[in-house]
Write an enzyme that holds these catalytic residues in place. Structure first.
Site, short mmCIF file in Angstrom:
data_model
loop_
_atom_site.label_atom_id
_atom_site.label_comp_id
_atom_site.label_asym_id
_atom_site.label_seq_id
_atom_site.Cartn_x
_atom_site.Cartn_y
_atom_site.Cartn_z
N GLN A 86 52.28 53.87 57.53
CA GLN A 86 53.39 53.54 56.63
C GLN A 86 53.98 54.79 55.97
O GLN A 86 54.46 54.75 54.84
CB GLN A 86 52.94 52.54 55.57
N SER A 87 54.00 55.88 56.70
CA SER A 87 54.48 57.15 56.15
C SER A 87 55.98 57.14 55.85
O SER A 87 56.79 56.87 56.74
CB SER A 87 54.17 58.28 57.14
N ASN A 88 56.35 57.46 54.62
CA ASN A 88 57.76 57.64 54.27
C ASN A 88 58.35 58.85 55.00
O ASN A 88 59.48 58.82 55.47
CB ASN A 88 57.92 57.84 52.76
#
Length: 329
Positions: A86-88
């Protein structure tokens, strides 16, 4: 050392290739209802980097404007980076690649989701290739392996470290301070979320170069304070080299302050204080925080006000670094 003028700093930044990914400046808004409900005291404001339109916004847009500006100048055709599922940062990297017609390869630690949500869903929509590895420590070797394979195939990959937290990426937050000064006097304190350290390095470097009296308090989302401080120090030194600053111009001044007391059980794991911060910000200001980063930073700010660790009448700016897509994970 004599302070650098804002005009001279703008000129130095203009010499570094960058992309116009977002209109500047981002809004600065008062947090009057939030301040009242937590007890008043200091004057609270928020800088809305969450409101950047490109790629669902956030601090990574500012960093990648400079990092991918360099990649484009170098003739890259593929961007490679890494992060969690879920890396921005991975999401914004994929967005920049799509905008420029480049290929994006994302190395994610964790298992492929059965049904992609939030950032993982956006990565897919943006056409990024996602390579999964088991552990965080596996990411950098996998990035290197992919880059070597692509070069052997005749492609021109550009590797972007996690978070784009290099001296080049941190220039985005040197520029951000200049934008802030066009909107308000230097605040007494800036509170923000810190992890890979690039945002904090840019803020600290700008304050040191301009001789601003502002404290920069980074609230850790994961790592111990000493670890983040060490990396921020390295990045600040690199900023000086990139901008051609005089020797010693960045050696003293604004302290690198890290508060690691709000991490809780670890990265991405909510705490009672961070859950409360999400609710208070939404219900008083319609301001949406993410569980991993900004909620813990806001939890710290709320605690500082309640415990009177910030003097009454001081001006405090909460720098919202985005990530609200994480609410839908």
């Amino acid at each position: 050392m004599r302070a650098v003028t804002p005009a001279a700093l703008r000129e130095a930044l203009a010499r570094v290739p960058s992309l116009p990914l977002a209109p500047h400046p981002t809004p600065v808004e008062p947090l009057m209802r939030l301040a009242a409900i937590i007890g008043g005291g200091p004057r609270l404001y928020v800088n809305r980097d969450d409101a950047i339109a490109f790629g669902f916004g956030g601090n990574k847009v500012r960093k990648l404007a400079f990092v991918v500006g360099r990649a484009q100048a170098d003739g890259a055709d593929t961007l490679i980076t890494a992060g969690g599922v879920q890396s921005n940062h991975a999401r914004v990297t994929a967005a920049v690649a799509a905008k420029l017609g480049l290929r994006a390869v994302l190395v994610a630690n964790g298992k492929p989701p059965d049904r992609p949500t939030a950032n993982a869903l956006l990565d897919s929509l943006l056409g990024a290739e996602v390579v999964y590895v088991a552990e965080r420590d596996d990411r950098a070797p996998m990035m290197k392996s992919i880059a070597e394979r692509l070069r052997a195939e005749g492609r021109r990959p550009f590797e972007i470290p996690i978070g784009a937290s290099t001296a080049l990426g941190a220039l985005g937050y040197v520029q951000a301070i200049l934008e802030l000064l066009d909107q308000m006097p230097p605040p007494d304190v800036i509170v923000h979320s810190t992890s890979s350290g690039g945002t904090q390095a840019g803020l600290v470097a700008a304050c040191r170069l301009l001789h601003l009296p502002t404290r920069i308090v980074g609230v850790s989302a994961d790592d111990p304070a000493a670890s983040i401080q060490a990396h921020v120090r390295v990045v600040v030194d690199g900023i000086g080299k990139l901008l051609g600053a005089d020797d010693g111009a960045l050696a003293r001044g604004t302290a690198i302050e890290i508060d690691d007391q709000f991490v809780g059980d670890g990265y991405g794991r909510p705490t009672p204080a961070s859950r409360e911060a999400i609710e208070i910000a939404a219900r008083t200001e319609a301001l949406f925080l993410d569980p991993t980063y900004t909620a813990k930073a806001m939890a710290a700010l709320i605690a500082y006000v309640r415990q009177q660790r910030i003097k009454e009448g001081q001006t405090v700016l909460f720098w919202h670094t985005g990530g609200q897509v994480g609410l839908f994970a």
